[in-house]
Design an enzyme around this catalytic site. Sequence first.
Site, short mmCIF file in Angstrom:
data_model
loop_
_atom_site.label_atom_id
_atom_site.label_comp_id
_atom_site.label_asym_id
_atom_site.label_seq_id
_atom_site.Cartn_x
_atom_site.Cartn_y
_atom_site.Cartn_z
CB CYS A 182 63.88 -4.78 30.98
SG CYS A 182 63.35 -5.74 32.89
CG HIS A 199 69.60 -5.15 33.10
ND1 HIS A 199 68.59 -4.07 32.58
CD2 HIS A 199 68.25 -6.51 33.71
CE1 HIS A 199 67.19 -4.29 32.38
NE2 HIS A 199 67.19 -5.40 32.98
CD GLU A 200 69.48 -10.09 34.53
OE1 GLU A 200 68.74 -10.65 35.47
OE2 GLU A 200 67.85 -9.43 33.27
CG HIS A 248 66.64 -7.13 37.97
ND1 HIS A 248 65.43 -6.75 37.74
CD2 HIS A 248 66.60 -7.50 36.50
CE1 HIS A 248 65.00 -6.82 36.51
NE2 HIS A 248 65.51 -6.81 35.99
ZN LIG Z 1 65.72 -6.73 34.04
#
Ligand SMILES: [Zn+2]
Length: 175
Positions: free
Chosen positions: A87, A129-130, A133
Amino acid sequence: MIYNLLDKDHPMVHLRMEEGNQPEDKVEFSKDMAESMKTWGGIGLSANQVGFPYRMFVMGDGKNYMSCYNPKITVESDTLVPIDEGCLTYPGLFVRILRPDRISVEFEDEFGEVHKDDLEGLMCRVFQHEMDHMDGIDFTSRAKKLHLDMAKRKVKRAKLKLKRAHGKDMLARAS
Ligand SMILES: [Zn+2]
């Protein structure tokens, strides 16, 4: 324009981004996000990692990128696969994390067009993964403690090596 990455402890990194918040010029903002992603060496970058409270991220390799506004995961497979994830908010940290190997997604691009896609492989992983976020979820919180500890030790060792190398360099210069 290149946007700077926020520190991992910045509150915005840990907040859920609301759907209504969007930049005025989505095309321009997407370009800047893609340029920033490329500059910092990532394959995904979320707006809240660089200080914008938008529910959007970009993913890609710099040349080709996808800009995802109001992204959603609509279907997740039951099969989980382990991948070492990194990340941009955590430079140098790569942690093994289990996630579904296939997902179906929905998002709007920078032109307002709605896309529905089935993703697998790397893009599937980056999207998830995003997506975390977007919800203010730290990827390290999805790791097993053992794997996180291993990854952290690796970063520490690398830093120590760098320090020693730097120390030698300073000595060489002094002599
Ligand atoms: Zn990340």
